[in-house]
Motif scaffolding. Structure first.
Motif, PDB file in Angstrom:
ATOM      1  N   VAL A  81     -58.667  13.389  14.844  1.00  0.00           N
ATOM      2  CA  VAL A  81     -59.833  13.822  14.106  1.00  0.00           C
ATOM      3  C   VAL A  81     -61.023  13.438  14.937  1.00  0.00           C
ATOM      4  O   VAL A  81     -61.925  14.208  15.043  1.00  0.00           O
ATOM      5  CB  VAL A  81     -59.858  13.174  12.680  1.00  0.00           C
ATOM      6  CG1 VAL A  81     -61.285  13.177  12.062  1.00  0.00           C
ATOM      7  CG2 VAL A  81     -58.938  13.727  11.829  1.00  0.00           C
ATOM      8  N   SER A  82     -61.215  12.187  15.506  1.00  0.00           N
ATOM      9  CA  SER A  82     -62.289  11.669  16.289  1.00  0.00           C
ATOM     10  C   SER A  82     -62.511  12.484  17.726  1.00  0.00           C
ATOM     11  O   SER A  82     -63.370  12.880  18.062  1.00  0.00           O
ATOM     12  CB  SER A  82     -62.104  10.273  16.511  1.00  0.00           C
ATOM     13  OG  SER A  82     -62.223   9.591  15.383  1.00  0.00           O
ATOM     14  N   VAL A  83     -61.118  12.761  18.425  1.00  0.00           N
ATOM     15  CA  VAL A  83     -61.259  13.356  19.613  1.00  0.00           C
ATOM     16  C   VAL A  83     -61.630  14.902  19.601  1.00  0.00           C
ATOM     17  O   VAL A  83     -62.578  15.272  20.304  1.00  0.00           O
ATOM     18  CB  VAL A  83     -59.900  13.323  20.195  1.00  0.00           C
ATOM     19  CG1 VAL A  83     -59.724  14.113  21.360  1.00  0.00           C
ATOM     20  CG2 VAL A  83     -59.554  11.812  20.646  1.00  0.00           C
ATOM     21  N   LEU A  84     -60.855  15.620  18.622  1.00  0.00           N
ATOM     22  CA  LEU A  84     -61.325  16.804  18.519  1.00  0.00           C
ATOM     23  C   LEU A  84     -62.718  17.267  17.907  1.00  0.00           C
ATOM     24  O   LEU A  84     -63.583  18.094  18.319  1.00  0.00           O
ATOM     25  CB  LEU A  84     -60.380  17.787  17.477  1.00  0.00           C
ATOM     26  CG  LEU A  84     -58.961  17.789  18.146  1.00  0.00           C
ATOM     27  CD1 LEU A  84     -57.992  18.466  17.232  1.00  0.00           C
ATOM     28  CD2 LEU A  84     -58.856  18.377  19.697  1.00  0.00           C
ATOM     29  N   GLY A  85     -63.386  16.234  17.089  1.00  0.00           N
ATOM     30  CA  GLY A  85     -64.522  16.211  16.324  1.00  0.00           C
ATOM     31  C   GLY A  85     -65.601  16.238  17.813  1.00  0.00           C
ATOM     32  O   GLY A  85     -66.624  16.935  17.888  1.00  0.00           O
ATOM     33  N   MET A  86     -65.375  15.176  18.467  1.00  0.00           N
ATOM     34  CA  MET A  86     -66.267  15.008  19.553  1.00  0.00           C
ATOM     35  C   MET A  86     -66.082  16.246  20.784  1.00  0.00           C
ATOM     36  O   MET A  86     -67.082  16.598  21.185  1.00  0.00           O
ATOM     37  CB  MET A  86     -66.000  13.436  20.463  1.00  0.00           C
ATOM     38  CG  MET A  86     -66.507  12.414  19.537  1.00  0.00           C
ATOM     39  SD  MET A  86     -68.112  12.559  18.919  1.00  0.00           S
ATOM     40  CE  MET A  86     -68.120  10.974  18.238  1.00  0.00           C
ATOM     41  N   ALA A  87     -65.010  16.724  20.908  1.00  0.00           N
ATOM     42  CA  ALA A  87     -64.803  17.642  21.766  1.00  0.00           C
ATOM     43  C   ALA A  87     -65.533  19.174  21.366  1.00  0.00           C
ATOM     44  O   ALA A  87     -66.088  19.771  22.450  1.00  0.00           O
ATOM     45  CB  ALA A  87     -63.274  18.158  21.939  1.00  0.00           C
ATOM     46  N   VAL A  88     -65.629  19.339  20.102  1.00  0.00           N
ATOM     47  CA  VAL A  88     -66.467  20.357  19.360  1.00  0.00           C
ATOM     48  C   VAL A  88     -67.959  20.365  20.135  1.00  0.00           C
ATOM     49  O   VAL A  88     -68.642  21.472  20.427  1.00  0.00           O
ATOM     50  CB  VAL A  88     -66.410  20.820  18.106  1.00  0.00           C
ATOM     51  CG1 VAL A  88     -67.235  21.653  17.693  1.00  0.00           C
ATOM     52  CG2 VAL A  88     -64.957  21.087  17.874  1.00  0.00           C
ATOM     53  N   ILE A  89     -68.576  19.083  19.902  1.00  0.00           N
ATOM     54  CA  ILE A  89     -69.624  18.669  20.343  1.00  0.00           C
ATOM     55  C   ILE A  89     -69.732  19.199  21.660  1.00  0.00           C
ATOM     56  O   ILE A  89     -70.914  20.094  22.154  1.00  0.00           O
ATOM     57  CB  ILE A  89     -70.154  17.414  19.965  1.00  0.00           C
ATOM     58  CG1 ILE A  89     -70.046  16.969  18.525  1.00  0.00           C
ATOM     59  CG2 ILE A  89     -71.643  17.317  20.627  1.00  0.00           C
ATOM     60  CD1 ILE A  89     -70.221  15.497  18.205  1.00  0.00           C
ATOM     61  N   GLY A  90     -69.130  18.768  22.800  1.00  0.00           N
ATOM     62  CA  GLY A  90     -69.089  18.968  24.308  1.00  0.00           C
ATOM     63  C   GLY A  90     -68.912  20.446  24.589  1.00  0.00           C
ATOM     64  O   GLY A  90     -69.688  20.930  25.235  1.00  0.00           O
TER      65      GLY A  90
END
Length: 310
Positions: free
Chosen positions: A193-202
């Protein structure tokens, strides 16, 4: 390791994920929408079910309504700022950004670093209140920038979080617990959840150019949002302590820290799913995330020795 070290160890790799997504986003134009779909319709509901079942009933009685009220009231300073900004920034995206705190992607690692799993259960209760507003009214506002009111409302009703929360609370009241065999999967899901959420921002940042950053405008927006969040959430917690008194000191510290959390990555997830204001949402969330990291580390460094442990 110190509290600051624990938080830095939990969060800095996630900020690295933003940078990686930013670097490779141009070569993976499909990834942001795929990750957003997986999060909104799969991993986030799973995480919420797990944490609701683990939360204490008194927390569920107080924290979600408190956070929902704060999220709704945040629309007032957002509306006033939108009137002053005029056409410089979409008012519906502004309102959604003010009201939706990044509790799931940012708050869970912070609360776990400070208080362990018990902190994660408390902060998920805060997420429920924020998400019940953001995933309904906030999603509607973002959809409304592109669709008619009826179609936007229909899309908002498809977001599963409301049904998931209701179902999880009913299950908890019925005495349902999460099977032990599922817990390793849930641990992986929480990290994803944390990794993919931050990936979407990038990934969405990869689409931005210099003209999209507008530092003076973004600084003004973030300053008003930060001040408004501190005032409203501080007032809400003071009223709870004076009139209700159900929450423990640790609960109040964890919920109070939410005021320092960045704009929810869900804003970029929804903008991606709806293909509207993706660049503006990504820039605002990214800048907010950078500011919040500094604020949380500063506050924890100054006050950690005074924070309650039970």
């Amino acid at each position: 390791m110190s509290a600051i070290g624990n938080i830095a160890a939990a969060l800095l790799p996630l900020y690295g994920v933003i940078l990686i997504g930013w670097a490779v986003g141009g070569r993976l134009p499909w990834a942001a929408k795929l990750f957003s779909t997986i999060l909104v319709f799969g991993l986030i509901p799973l995480l919420v079910i797990d944490k609701v079942l683990a939360a204490e009933t008194r927390q569920l009685m107080v924290i979600p309504p408190l956070m929902f009220a704060v999220a709704a009231l945040m629309s007032i300073p957002a509306h006033r700022l939108a009137q002053r900004l005029g056409n410089d920034f979409d008012p519906k995206l502004l309102s959604a950004s003010f009201s939706f705190f990044n509790v799931a992607f940012f708050g869970v690692p912070v609360s776990q670093a400070l208080f362990g799993e018990v902190g994660a259960s408390t902060v998920i209760c805060a997420y429920i209140g924020s998400a019940l507003y953001g995933d309904t009214i906030g999603y509607f506002l973002i959809a409304r920038t592109k669709e008619g009111a009826r179609k936007a409302a229909t899309k908002a009703l498809r977001v599963p979080i409301v049904y998931v929360v209701i179902g999880a609370i009913i299950a908890k009241l019925a005495g349902v617990t999460m099977p032990e065999a599922v817990k390793p999967v849930l641990s992986i899901a929480g990290t994803l959840v944390s990794v993919l959420g931050m990936a979407v921002i990038g990934l969405n940042l990869a689409e931005t150019g210099r003209d999209d950053w507008r530092p003076k405008l973004m600084t003004r927006i973030l300053a008003v949002r930060q001040a408004s969040g501190l005032i409203l959430l501080g007032t809400a917690l003071a009223l709870e302590a004076a009139l209700v008194g159900i929450l423990t000191p640790r609960d109040r510290v964890i919920v109070g820290l939410v005021a320092l959390f960045p704009i929810a990555s869900n804003v970029t997830l929804f903008a991606t799913l709806l293909d509207t204001n993706r660049k503006a949402a990504a820039v605002l969330v990214a800048l907010s995330s950078a500011v919040s990291l500094v604020l949380v580390l500063l506050v924890v460094g100054l006050f950690h020795s005074a924070m309650p442990t039970g």
